[in-house]
Design a protein around this motif. Sequence first.
Motif, PDB file in Angstrom:
ATOM      1  N   GLY A 108       0.831  -1.200   0.000  1.00 25.44           N
ATOM      2  CA  GLY A 108       0.000   0.000   0.000  1.00 25.44           C
ATOM      3  C   GLY A 108       0.864   1.247   0.000  1.00 25.44           C
ATOM      4  N   ALA A 109       1.979   1.182  -0.725  1.00 28.19           N
ATOM      5  CA  ALA A 109       2.979   2.246  -0.708  1.00 28.19           C
ATOM      6  C   ALA A 109       2.823   3.212  -1.876  1.00 28.19           C
ATOM      7  N   ASP A 110       3.323   4.431  -1.675  1.00 26.84           N
ATOM      8  CA  ASP A 110       3.370   5.417  -2.748  1.00 26.84           C
ATOM      9  C   ASP A 110       4.434   5.056  -3.771  1.00 26.84           C
ATOM     10  N   PHE A 111       5.531   4.425  -3.327  1.00 26.63           N
ATOM     11  CA  PHE A 111       6.564   3.927  -4.235  1.00 26.63           C
ATOM     12  C   PHE A 111       7.274   2.761  -3.565  1.00 26.63           C
ATOM     13  N   ALA A 112       7.919   1.942  -4.387  1.00 29.54           N
ATOM     14  CA  ALA A 112       8.750   0.853  -3.875  1.00 29.54           C
ATOM     15  C   ALA A 112       9.895   0.636  -4.853  1.00 29.54           C
ATOM     16  N   ASP A 113      11.074   0.472  -4.326  1.00 29.94           N
ATOM     17  CA  ASP A 113      12.265   0.257  -5.140  1.00 29.94           C
ATOM     18  C   ASP A 113      13.206  -0.622  -4.325  1.00 29.94           C
ATOM     19  N   ILE A 114      14.396  -0.881  -4.857  1.00 30.15           N
ATOM     20  CA  ILE A 114      15.336  -1.674  -4.080  1.00 30.15           C
ATOM     21  C   ILE A 114      16.395  -0.765  -3.473  1.00 30.15           C
ATOM     22  N   THR A 115      16.907  -1.161  -2.328  1.00 26.07           N
ATOM     23  CA  THR A 115      17.884  -0.346  -1.610  1.00 26.07           C
ATOM     24  C   THR A 115      19.256  -0.381  -2.258  1.00 26.07           C
ATOM     25  N   ARG A 116      19.523  -1.351  -3.111  1.00 25.10           N
ATOM     26  CA  ARG A 116      20.828  -1.479  -3.773  1.00 25.10           C
ATOM     27  C   ARG A 116      21.186  -0.202  -4.536  1.00 25.10           C
ATOM     28  N   LEU A 117      20.200   0.557  -4.941  1.00 22.61           N
ATOM     29  CA  LEU A 117      20.432   1.758  -5.734  1.00 22.61           C
ATOM     30  C   LEU A 117      20.803   2.970  -4.883  1.00 22.61           C
ATOM     31  N   ILE A 118      20.819   2.803  -3.555  1.00 17.60           N
ATOM     32  CA  ILE A 118      21.129   3.904  -2.641  1.00 17.60           C
ATOM     33  C   ILE A 118      22.622   3.846  -2.313  1.00 17.60           C
ATOM     34  N   GLY A 119      23.349   4.893  -2.653  1.00 15.59           N
ATOM     35  CA  GLY A 119      24.801   4.898  -2.505  1.00 15.59           C
ATOM     36  C   GLY A 119      25.302   4.828  -1.079  1.00 15.59           C
ATOM     37  N   ASN A 120      24.563   5.364  -0.114  1.00 13.44           N
ATOM     38  CA  ASN A 120      25.053   5.404   1.262  1.00 13.44           C
ATOM     39  C   ASN A 120      24.271   4.467   2.193  1.00 13.44           C
ATOM     40  N   LEU A 155       6.664  -9.277   2.126  1.00 18.15           N
ATOM     41  CA  LEU A 155       7.555  -8.177   2.475  1.00 18.15           C
ATOM     42  C   LEU A 155       7.385  -7.874   3.960  1.00 18.15           C
ATOM     43  N   THR A 156       8.470  -7.961   4.709  1.00 21.57           N
ATOM     44  CA  THR A 156       8.444  -7.789   6.154  1.00 21.57           C
ATOM     45  C   THR A 156       9.254  -6.550   6.536  1.00 21.57           C
ATOM     46  N   TYR A 157       8.649  -5.673   7.330  1.00 19.85           N
ATOM     47  CA  TYR A 157       9.308  -4.442   7.769  1.00 19.85           C
ATOM     48  C   TYR A 157      10.568  -4.764   8.559  1.00 19.85           C
ATOM     49  N   VAL A 158      11.671  -4.042   8.243  1.00 23.39           N
ATOM     50  CA  VAL A 158      12.942  -4.212   8.945  1.00 23.39           C
ATOM     51  C   VAL A 158      13.263  -2.980   9.787  1.00 23.39           C
ATOM     52  N   CYS A 159      13.266  -1.792   9.141  1.00 26.03           N
ATOM     53  CA  CYS A 159      13.612  -0.559   9.844  1.00 26.03           C
ATOM     54  C   CYS A 159      13.281   0.638   8.957  1.00 26.03           C
ATOM     55  N   THR A 160      13.489   1.826   9.495  1.00 26.25           N
ATOM     56  CA  THR A 160      13.306   3.033   8.689  1.00 26.25           C
ATOM     57  C   THR A 160      14.511   3.181   7.750  1.00 26.25           C
ATOM     58  N   LEU A 161      14.327   3.965   6.700  1.00 25.86           N
ATOM     59  CA  LEU A 161      15.446   4.230   5.794  1.00 25.86           C
ATOM     60  C   LEU A 161      16.572   4.918   6.550  1.00 25.86           C
ATOM     61  N   GLU A 162      16.246   5.858   7.413  1.00 29.90           N
ATOM     62  CA  GLU A 162      17.262   6.581   8.177  1.00 29.90           C
ATOM     63  C   GLU A 162      18.144   5.622   8.977  1.00 29.90           C
ATOM     64  N   GLU A 163      17.563   4.591   9.572  1.00 33.49           N
ATOM     65  CA  GLU A 163      18.340   3.610  10.346  1.00 33.49           C
ATOM     66  C   GLU A 163      19.243   2.769   9.454  1.00 33.49           C
ATOM     67  N   ASP A 168       7.666   3.739   0.574  1.00 33.58           N
ATOM     68  CA  ASP A 168       7.063   4.832   1.322  1.00 33.58           C
ATOM     69  C   ASP A 168       5.629   4.421   1.662  1.00 33.58           C
ATOM     70  N   VAL A 169       5.431   4.053   2.926  1.00 31.59           N
ATOM     71  CA  VAL A 169       4.120   3.609   3.403  1.00 31.59           C
ATOM     72  C   VAL A 169       3.626   4.637   4.415  1.00 31.59           C
ATOM     73  N   ASP A 170       2.505   5.250   4.117  1.00 33.71           N
ATOM     74  CA  ASP A 170       1.919   6.254   5.004  1.00 33.71           C
ATOM     75  C   ASP A 170       2.903   7.363   5.370  1.00 33.71           C
ATOM     76  N   GLY A 171       3.708   7.799   4.395  1.00 31.22           N
ATOM     77  CA  GLY A 171       4.636   8.907   4.603  1.00 31.22           C
ATOM     78  C   GLY A 171       5.943   8.547   5.267  1.00 31.22           C
ATOM     79  N   GLU A 172       6.154   7.271   5.577  1.00 27.21           N
ATOM     80  CA  GLU A 172       7.422   6.849   6.192  1.00 27.21           C
ATOM     81  C   GLU A 172       8.178   5.948   5.235  1.00 27.21           C
ATOM     82  N   GLU A 173       9.448   6.308   4.966  1.00 28.99           N
ATOM     83  CA  GLU A 173      10.283   5.468   4.111  1.00 28.99           C
ATOM     84  C   GLU A 173      10.854   4.340   4.955  1.00 28.99           C
ATOM     85  N   GLY A 174      10.420   3.125   4.654  1.00 25.88           N
ATOM     86  CA  GLY A 174      10.858   1.959   5.399  1.00 25.88           C
ATOM     87  C   GLY A 174      11.582   0.973   4.514  1.00 25.88           C
ATOM     88  N   VAL A 175      12.342   0.102   5.160  1.00 25.34           N
ATOM     89  CA  VAL A 175      13.098  -0.937   4.488  1.00 25.34           C
ATOM     90  C   VAL A 175      12.438  -2.274   4.826  1.00 25.34           C
TER      91      VAL A 175
END
Length: 126
Positions: A74-86, A113-121, A98-105
């Motif tokens: 139910g996300a606004d977008f979904a992609d893979i984390t491999r494309l994130i440089g940092n 798909l099982t929630y792991v953590c926020t993108l920031e973490e 991005d689910v309900d305004g929170e970017e999660g991994v």
Amino acid sequence: AIAYVSAYGYTRQLAGVIADALAEGGVKHVELYDLDDDGFQEALTWPTGEKNNVIIYDFYGDEIHKTDAARELGADFADITRLIGNIQLEYGDLVLADVDGEEGVYQYKDGTLTYVCTLEEALLKT
């Protein structure tokens, strides 16, 4: 011999799915990654005209399954984390959404798909 036949059958089925998607013109490109560490690569596609929506094709239960990550979560977008440089290495083959305004991994395994953590973490700490 059984593992070889399964891998061969999976590869043939997956190649057929990719060929069909490309022929229909609904896919921008295809990448292969083993998201769930089962020894088989999943095919990841991004539909033409959809902003950052990864579709995962996976072989389990003796057939190919399709998971639309954004719709599944139910996300606004979904992609893979491999494309994130940092991104921290241990989060490199996961799904970002991005689910309900929170970017999660999210960890992918057999259509789930099982929630792991926020993108920031998941980002490298500087």
